[in-house]
Enzyme design. Structure first.
Site, PDB file in Angstrom:
ATOM      1  N   GLY A   1       0.844  -1.190   0.000  1.00 13.44           N
ATOM      2  CA  GLY A   1       0.000   0.000   0.000  1.00 13.44           C
ATOM      3  C   GLY A   1       0.875   1.234   0.000  1.00 13.44           C
ATOM      4  O   GLY A   1       1.973   1.232  -0.545  1.00 13.44           O
ATOM      5  N   CYS A   2       0.429   2.262   0.644  1.00 18.97           N
ATOM      6  CA  CYS A   2       1.172   3.509   0.710  1.00 18.97           C
ATOM      7  C   CYS A   2       2.533   3.278   1.353  1.00 18.97           C
ATOM      8  O   CYS A   2       2.619   2.686   2.426  1.00 18.97           O
ATOM      9  CB  CYS A   2       0.379   4.542   1.520  1.00 18.97           C
TER      10      CYS A   2
END
Length: 182
Positions: free
Chosen positions: A13-14
């Site tokens: 993800g981020c």
């Protein structure tokens, strides 16, 4: 005697979330946010966020295997993100947010396959694990303002409400791997 270090590149993800966790892991020497496994050479953040480059947001984790092994690093990885969510983590949606392990050696590929197999057999998840396992390709470092983002901006909204809970989950689940204050 010089210490031996190894590097693994992880997408969960981020990159702010993954970076923030691994910066607190005992035995991790450095963490760098970047982009990999896309088709554009040296993309910038805006290009990657467009979804057109094929890159994943990743962190390169350099570690001392005498202090923490890849198996333990991957156990942490699978606790602090959702490996069953294709191209998203929470509200972050797009191929750049895919779950991925990007290796540079046959040994790292073998360990990653072992951990993925163990996780699949464990029954921890009710849906299939969709983590991409691939050789590292076309890596580039993210812009300077992305490096150590959580450490520099802990009160920023995304950091406070998304990153901080992941860091806290790591700290509670893996107390033996939390870096002690220097």
């Amino acid at each position: 005697m010089a210490s031996h270090v190894e590097t693994i590149t992880l997408g969960g993800g981020c990159f702010w979330c993954v970076e923030a966790v691994y910066e607190q892991v005992e035995g991790v020497m450095s963490v760098e946010s970047g982009y990999c496994n896309g088709h554009v050479k040296n993309p910038n953040y805006e290009q990657v966020c467009s979804g057109d480059t094929g890159h994943a947001e990743v962190v390169r984790v350099t570690f001392d295997p005498a202090r923490i092994g890849l198996h333990q690093l991957l156990e942490i990885f699978f606790v602090v993100h959702d490996p069953t969510s294709l191209n998203r983590q929470g509200n972050d949606i797009g191929t750049q947010y895919r779950s991925g392990i990007y290796y540079e050696s046959a040994d790292h590929e073998r360990v990653a396959r072992e951990v993925l197999g163990e996780l699949a057999l464990s029954g921890v998840y009710n849906t299939p694990i969709v983590t991409e396992l691939a050789p590292l390709a076309n890596y580039s470092r993210a812009e300077e303002y992305h490096q150590h983002y959580f450490a520099q901006h802990p009160g920023q909204g995304y950091c406070a409400f998304v990153v901080a809970p992941k860091v806290e989950k790591f700290r509670k689940t893996f107390t033996r791997h939390v870096r002690q204050a220097q």
